[in-house]
Design a protein around this motif. Structure first.
Motif, mmCIF file in Angstrom:
data_model
loop_
_atom_site.group_PDB
_atom_site.id
_atom_site.type_symbol
_atom_site.label_atom_id
_atom_site.label_comp_id
_atom_site.label_asym_id
_atom_site.label_seq_id
_atom_site.Cartn_x
_atom_site.Cartn_y
_atom_site.Cartn_z
ATOM 1 N N LEU A 175 -2.542 3.494 14.177
ATOM 2 C CA LEU A 175 -2.402 2.769 12.911
ATOM 3 C C LEU A 175 -2.767 1.305 13.117
ATOM 4 N N ASP A 176 -3.129 0.638 12.031
ATOM 5 C CA ASP A 176 -3.564 -0.758 12.114
ATOM 6 C C ASP A 176 -2.401 -1.736 12.073
ATOM 7 N N GLY A 177 -1.239 -1.334 12.268
ATOM 8 C CA GLY A 177 -0.074 -2.219 12.215
ATOM 9 C C GLY A 177 1.040 -1.535 11.453
ATOM 10 N N THR A 233 0.849 -1.188 0.000
ATOM 11 C CA THR A 233 0.000 0.000 0.000
ATOM 12 C C THR A 233 0.883 1.235 0.000
ATOM 13 N N PRO A 234 0.391 2.312 -0.549
ATOM 14 C CA PRO A 234 1.212 3.528 -0.554
ATOM 15 C C PRO A 234 1.390 4.059 0.859
ATOM 16 N N ASP A 235 2.498 4.718 1.077
ATOM 17 C CA ASP A 235 2.812 5.285 2.383
ATOM 18 C C ASP A 235 1.870 6.447 2.660
ATOM 19 N N PRO A 236 1.169 6.413 3.781
ATOM 20 C CA PRO A 236 0.239 7.518 4.047
ATOM 21 C C PRO A 236 0.959 8.817 4.357
#
Length: 173
Positions: free
Chosen positions: A80-82, A54-57
């Protein structure tokens, strides 16, 4: 008999001039090729459980009126979710883990992890101290007849220094 250089005889094979060596071919220089040679095949597609990362937020901007401290960073990380990205290495059990568990169970059954204190062996420090002290003092007493001032100072310095090192600085051996 006259020397060979003044004779009119035919020259031998050893006295003839050696022919010139042929010139090596000229080197040619050029530019490198513009394309790279592909040594490996293209990378195959990932396994069935592959999930694209996933792209880095990124970092969320902080409000201007608030300071950022460690507690705020910890709260943000806990929200964060992990860990970022989903392409982490998974430690799946395999036959190597099974072999290692069998080896560990075998070693534990054999008692390789049972520890017992080692028996104390007698120290050699006292014997070595008296042996070295007797030998050096005998040499310094013999030197006392040659130069008593230096020999007396040597006896004092050696005995004080050696006693300090052996009994206060060194460990038991």
């Amino acid at each position: 008999m006259t020397p060979a250089r003044f004779t009119s005889q035919e020259k031998s094979a050893c006295s003839r001039a050696m022919p010139d060596a042929p010139e090596p071919p000229r080197k040619t220089y050029g530019f490198k090729p513009r394309e790279f040679d592909r040594a490996n095949a293209p990378r195959p597609e990932g396994p069935a459980d592959f999930v694209p990362p996933t792209p880095d937020p990124g970092v969320a901007p902080a409000p201007v009126d608030q300071r950022i401290d460690v507690r705020a960073l910890i709260r943000t990380g806990a929200a964060l979710d992990g860990p970022l990205g989903t392409n982490a290495v998974k430690n799946r059990p395999n036959e190597v883990h099974a072999v290692l568990r069998d080896n560990l169970a075998h070693d534990q059954a054999a008692g390789h992890f049972d520890l017992a204190p080692k028996p104390r062996r007698p120290s050699r420090r006292k014997r070595d101290y008296w042996l070295v002290t007797a030998l050096v003092n005998a040499a310094l007493v013999a030197a006392f007849f040659l130069n008593p001032i230096y020999a007396g100072a040597g006896i004092i310095l050696f005995n004080v220094g050696f006693t300090w090192v052996v009994w206060f600085v060194m460990d038991d051996y």
